[in-house]
Design an enzyme around this catalytic site. Structure first.
Site, PDB file in Angstrom:
ATOM      1  N   CYS A 100       0.834  -1.214   0.000  1.00 33.82           N
ATOM      2  CA  CYS A 100       0.000   0.000   0.000  1.00 33.82           C
ATOM      3  C   CYS A 100       0.864   1.257   0.000  1.00 33.82           C
ATOM      4  CB  CYS A 100      -0.895   0.035   1.232  1.00 33.82           C
ATOM      5  SG  CYS A 100      -2.055  -1.312   1.308  1.00 33.82           S
ATOM      6  N   ASP A 145     -20.895  12.436 -14.954  1.00 38.65           N
ATOM      7  CA  ASP A 145     -22.325  12.153 -14.738  1.00 38.65           C
ATOM      8  C   ASP A 145     -22.550  11.302 -13.491  1.00 38.65           C
ATOM      9  OD1 ASP A 145     -21.232   9.779 -15.596  1.00 38.65           O
ATOM     10  OD2 ASP A 145     -22.533   9.523 -17.338  1.00 38.65           O
TER      11      ASP A 145
HETATM   12  C1  BEZ Z   1       0.560  -4.722   1.829  1.00 37.10           C
HETATM   13  O1  BEZ Z   1       0.132  -3.605   1.589  1.00 37.10           O
HETATM   14  O2  BEZ Z   1       1.766  -4.964   1.762  1.00 37.10           O
HETATM   15  C2  BEZ Z   1      -0.365  -5.848   2.177  1.00 37.10           C
HETATM   16  C3  BEZ Z   1      -1.528  -5.611   2.882  1.00 37.10           C
HETATM   17  C4  BEZ Z   1      -2.365  -6.657   3.205  1.00 37.10           C
HETATM   18  C5  BEZ Z   1      -2.061  -7.951   2.816  1.00 37.10           C
HETATM   19  C6  BEZ Z   1      -0.906  -8.188   2.091  1.00 37.10           C
HETATM   20  C7  BEZ Z   1      -0.060  -7.143   1.775  1.00 37.10           C
END
Ligand code: BEZ
Length: 221
Positions: free
Chosen positions: A46, A138
């Site tokens: 992330c 829209d």
């Molecule tokens: C990650 O962002 O590295 C991750 C998050 C949840 C499960 C597996 C990876």
């Protein structure tokens, strides 16, 4: 059960975010929008995704696309995590150029069909998958992508798709495999040859195929 389908009006949800409370349609205004979700704050994949999204934020702005992320933690955590994200992206000290929705109780993730049953937190609760929703001016959903938590997304591809969505919203064309802006496009099958001749002054090239059917028509926009 299907969640939100292409062409559905995207829910006008209310949410707490790093820029305060929003109502989604008001947040979008007349712009296009992209909502991308994340399993959890302070997780490695992330963090790479949010840093990449921050780096390409100008490209979304140029295309009139408002960005918003979502993750399961609190606004307070999102603010702390944003500092990590910007430091990881070599922009320490700069603010994250888009807000993050706090979905601590998973209400929105359930409503939008974003939970990944295979990825759970330490309490066994499902985490949010990596969803991408592109919403048109829209307020209708134009694209949805769903990746598992373990696979990071490619923001160049998402921008390429937005270029295709914005072009095909205006012109009666479709974009072929690996298309990039400036490449030839396909004339849509529902357009007659006569209509195509009128609409595309650069001319239409039809490829001969073994079936003898004249459906593969290309033009330069
Ligand atoms: C990650 O962002 O590295 C991750 C998050 C949840 C499960 C597996 C990876």
């Amino acid at each position: 059960m299907p969640g939100i389908l292409l062409g559905d009006v995207f829910p006008n949800f209310e949410a707490d975010t790093t820029i305060g409370k929003i109502k989604f349609h008001d947040f979008l205004g007349d712009s296009w929008g992209i909502l991308f979700s994340h399993p959890r704050d302070f997780t490695p994949v992330c963090t790479t995704e949010l840093a990449c999204a921050a780096k390409v934020a100008d490209k979304f702005k140029k295309r009139n696309v408002k960005m918003i992320a979502l993750s399961l933690d609190s606004v307070e955590d999102h603010h702390k995590w944003s500092k990590d994200v910007m430091a990881f992206g070599d922009c320490a000290g700069s603010p994250l150029p888009y807000p993050i929705i706090a979905d601590e109780n998973r209400e929105l993730s359930v409503k939008l069909g974003m939970l990944d049953p295979d990825e759970t937190d330490k309490d066994g609760m499902p985490l949010t998958a990596r969803c991408v929703f592109v919403i048109g001016p829209d307020k209708k959903m134009k694209l949805s992508l769903l990746y598992p938590a373990t696979t990071g997304r490619n923001f160049d591809e998402i921008i390429r798709v937005i270029d295709s969505l914005q072009l095909t919203a205006q012109k009666k064309v479709a974009t072929p495999v690996d298309w990039k802006p400036g490449d030839k496009v396909m004339v849509i099958p529902t357009l007659s040859d006569a209509e195509a001749e009128k609409l595309f002054p650069n001319g239409v090239t039809t490829t001969e195929l073994p079936s003898g059917k004249k459906y593969l028509r290309q033009t330069q926009i």
